[in-house]
Write an enzyme that holds these catalytic residues in place. Structure first.
Site, PDB file in Angstrom:
ATOM      1  CG  HIS A 280      -1.829   0.701   1.378  1.00 42.71           C
ATOM      2  ND1 HIS A 280      -1.767   2.232   1.868  1.00 42.71           N
ATOM      3  CD2 HIS A 280      -3.339   0.847   1.122  1.00 42.71           C
ATOM      4  CE1 HIS A 280      -2.997   2.760   1.834  1.00 42.71           C
ATOM      5  NE2 HIS A 280      -3.944   1.923   1.581  1.00 42.71           N
TER       6      HIS A 280
ATOM      7  CG  ASP B   6       0.395  -2.439   6.140  1.00 43.86           C
ATOM      8  OD1 ASP B   6      -0.349  -2.500   6.854  1.00 43.86           O
ATOM      9  OD2 ASP B   6       0.451  -1.815   5.043  1.00 43.86           O
TER      10      ASP B   6
ATOM     11  CD  GLN C 269      -6.760  -4.482   4.339  1.00 43.52           C
ATOM     12  OE1 GLN C 269      -7.870  -5.031   5.068  1.00 43.52           O
ATOM     13  NE2 GLN C 269      -7.066  -3.279   3.735  1.00 43.52           N
TER      14      GLN C 269
ATOM     15  CE  LYS D  59      -6.878   0.020   6.479  1.00 47.88           C
ATOM     16  NZ  LYS D  59      -7.861   0.593   5.344  1.00 47.88           N
TER      17      LYS D  59
ATOM     18  CB  CYS E  44      -3.535   3.413  -1.707  1.00 41.44           C
ATOM     19  SG  CYS E  44      -4.963   4.483  -1.420  1.00 41.44           S
TER      20      CYS E  44
HETATM   21  C1  PLP Z   1      -2.621  -2.768   3.738  1.00 39.67           C
HETATM   22  C2  PLP Z   1      -2.815  -1.571   4.137  1.00 39.67           C
HETATM   23  N1  PLP Z   1      -1.890  -0.790   4.741  1.00 39.67           N
HETATM   24  C3  PLP Z   1      -2.367   0.454   5.042  1.00 39.67           C
HETATM   25  C4  PLP Z   1      -3.515   1.169   5.131  1.00 39.67           C
HETATM   26  C5  PLP Z   1      -3.551   2.462   5.583  1.00 39.67           C
HETATM   27  O1  PLP Z   1      -4.313   2.432   6.692  1.00 39.67           O
HETATM   28  P1  PLP Z   1      -5.035   3.618   7.233  1.00 39.67           P
HETATM   29  O2  PLP Z   1      -5.667   4.370   6.083  1.00 39.67           O
HETATM   30  O3  PLP Z   1      -6.003   3.213   8.326  1.00 39.67           O
HETATM   31  O4  PLP Z   1      -3.913   4.326   7.803  1.00 39.67           O
HETATM   32  C6  PLP Z   1      -4.414   0.376   4.442  1.00 39.67           C
HETATM   33  C7  PLP Z   1      -5.777   0.756   4.045  1.00 39.67           C
HETATM   34  O5  PLP Z   1      -6.231   1.011   3.407  1.00 39.67           O
HETATM   35  C8  PLP Z   1      -4.060  -0.712   3.667  1.00 39.67           C
HETATM   36  O6  PLP Z   1      -5.148  -1.545   3.255  1.00 39.67           O
END
Ligand code: PLP
Lengths: 151, 401
Positions: free
Chosen positions: B117, B194, B197, B220, B358
């Protein structure tokens, strides 16, 4: 008509499936991108040697709305002078945003024709950007704020 | 076959026709989470750590109690390893920033993956720009997985950090973290995870995973927005410089020097999101009541069923073919742009996301500009996937006939 059918009117889907003036572009062209969806559009203006646009062509991929809008735009701008084209651009942008109700310009040089079919986007605020994408691209070029690329 | 009792989700109850399939963006919130937040404000609201009166003590107790709860939920060695952040993004920025300023040196290499991401790529990219570090991308295989042979190939002794998603937010792939962790540790580098998910989807124990640092978001995993967690081994947190300055993160300040508080407080400048911490702890209680092993087992069932039914839709391309996967499906229908498809599905009350999610480097690798993503949560059922598949058939006719 359902809201969805108002957005995707026959005419829009028709332009999408059979876009006018869409062909591979080489040489120098304008690129315009919608960062939220990653769609990118190439536009090229063919001038007739003086102040008049001979033809506008475009290429790229995008949703039905942005592709139909680009196709309609190429039809509306081909044959216009620089200042007419700018006027149509302004008119189209404010029409698509809903700031302006009718799509015939008072000056009468300007008839926005098929653009009317795109007015459904006003009910889908997130899709207004799709419809205005090609117009913002060409507006920049007409105003001389080029984002020019060449292959 | 579905037996999981999910309790009450007020938004879903108020919209009985809605099929919400955008859980990878954010999940809906169950009643106990909403109650915990309201109850905090109604009974314990005061600023934390700052005053001696009893109400402030109650608020501090709620906040620190949430920290303990979170430590237990992810199997941390102690609650000192739990840093509250705004979300995954802020946690990853903190990691990139603080690692770059302490353990990394110009010329060092950070490995990110092609399936990351933007919030895992860009913070490290910024740190690399600023401090002369290099980013290297670990490519994915054609099936959308990470292969250690590829990591071996791009490895060099200047690699100090490998950062990757536990579960890809586009491909649904569940990466084999323990195996990757031993590979990375054998070569003396750190592993950053990370976990945005994954944490809310099943068992998650940092000690079993073997990573050194992890980041995730409350929203999430059925908790509130604006709260997230950075977990890191205590030894690592102790070695890191602060990310932001302000109140609470200092030990003392004078006109000539500043000394920092201990972790985790060193990384929590200013008044924290106490309601968020309390709400997140309530979400964890909620998930544990449902039993995380079972949640994951049922998600596996949905993942299998989803692949099966989506593969039967004509002209559909599913991205990500890993057999180790979450119930998250990213796809395109031939000749229909993802925005148009998502718009059509909305007209059938199915909420999905469209776009590049993203993850532009991944989409460049896949060779498509965008796609539709349906991501499931604990309230989704096989029938939701049936309705999705039916609506996709309908969409194909709508745009093509
Ligand atoms: C794999 C991953 N990393 C990071 C994020 C970013 O999360 P947040 O927007 O809650 O900081 C997301 C969310 O879309 C994600 O799917």
């Amino acid at each position: 008509m359902s809201e969805l059918d108002i957005l995707y009117q026959e005419l829009i889907l028709e332009h999408y499936k059979h876009p006018r003036n869409k062909e591979p572009i080489s040489g120098t062209y304008i690129t315009h991108e919608n960062p939220s969806c990653g769609d990118s559009l190439k536009i090229k203006i063919d001038w007739d040697g003086s102040d008049r646009i001979k033809r506008v062509i475009f290429d790229g991929h995008g949703c039905a709305i942005s592709m139909a809008s680009a196709s309609i735009m190429t039809e509306l701008l081909s044959g216009r002078t620089h200042s007419e084209a700018l006027e149509i651009c302004n008119c189209a942008l404010s029409y698509l945003r809903g700031d302006r109700k009718d799509c015939t310009d008072p000056v009468e040089v300007v008839d926005l024709g098929d653009l009317e079919a795109l007015s459904g986007v006003r009910q889908f605020p997130l899709r207004v950007k799709c419809a205005t994408l090609p117009w913002h691209g060409i507006e920049k070029e007409l105003k001389g704020q080029r984002t020019v690329s060449s292959q | 076959m579905y037996t999981l009792k999910t309790g009450s989700f007020p938004l879903l109850e108020a919209n009985p026709n809605l099929i919400y399939l955008d859980n990878a963006s954010t999940t809906q919130k169950p009643e106990p989470v909403l109650q915990a937040i309201t109850q905090y404000y109604q009974t314990r609201n005061a600023n934390v750590h700052r005053a001696v009166y009893r109400l402030a003590e109650a608020s501090t107790h709620a906040y620190e109690g949430a920290r303990d709860r979170i430590a237990r939920f992810i199997g941390a060695a102690s609650s000192k390893e739990i840093v509250f952040t705004r979300g995954t993004t802020e946690a990853l920025n903190l990691i990139a920033h603080s690692l770059a300023r302490t353990v990394l040196h110009p010329g060092d290499i950070i490995i990110v993956t092609q399936m990351d991401h933007h919030s895992n790529i860009v913070p490290f990219w910024l740190a690399a720009q600023e401090l002369g570090l290099h980013l290297r991308f670990w490519p994915i295989t054609p099936s959308g997985e990470l292969d250690l042979e590829d990591l071996e190939r791009i490895w060099s002794d200047r690699v100090r950090v490998v950062t990757l998603p536990h579960v890809s937010n586009v491909l649904g792939t569940v990466n084999p973290i323990p195996t990757i962790a031993s590979f990375v540790h054998d070569r003396g580098a750190l592993l950053v995870l990370d976990a945005a998910q994954s944490v809310g989807h099943g068992p998650f124990h940092v000690s079993e995973l073997g990573c050194d640092m992890a980041a995730f978001s409350g929203h999430k995993m059925y908790g509130p927005m604006g709260i997230g967690i950075l977990w890191a081994r205590e030894r690592i947190l102790n070695s890191l410089v602060p990310y932001q300055g302000g109140g609470e993160m200092i030990a003392s300040v004078s006109e000539t020097y500043v000394t920092f508080n201990e972790p985790p407080y060193r990384f929590e400048a200013g008044t924290p999101n106490v309601e968020g911490a309390v709400g997140l702890a309530a979400a964890m209680d909620f998930l544990d009541t449902l039993d995380r092993e079972r949640i994951w087992a049922e998600e596996q069932e949905l993942a299998r069923y989803g692949v099966e039914i989506l593969s039967s839709v004509k002209d559909l391309t599913l991205y990500g073919k890993s057999s180790s996967r979450a119930a998250l499906f990213t796809f395109n229908l031939k000749g229909i742009h993802s925005h148009d498809l998502a718009q059509f599905l909305d007209s059938r009350s199915i909420a999905v996301r469209s776009g590049h999610h993203c993850a532009q480097p991944l989409f460049q690798r896949l060779g498509v500009p965008s796609a539709v993503r349906a991501s499931l949560g604990i309230y989704n059922r096989k029938e939701d996937l049936d309705r999705l598949a039916d609506a996709l058939e309908e969409a194909r006719r709508y745009f093509h006939e």
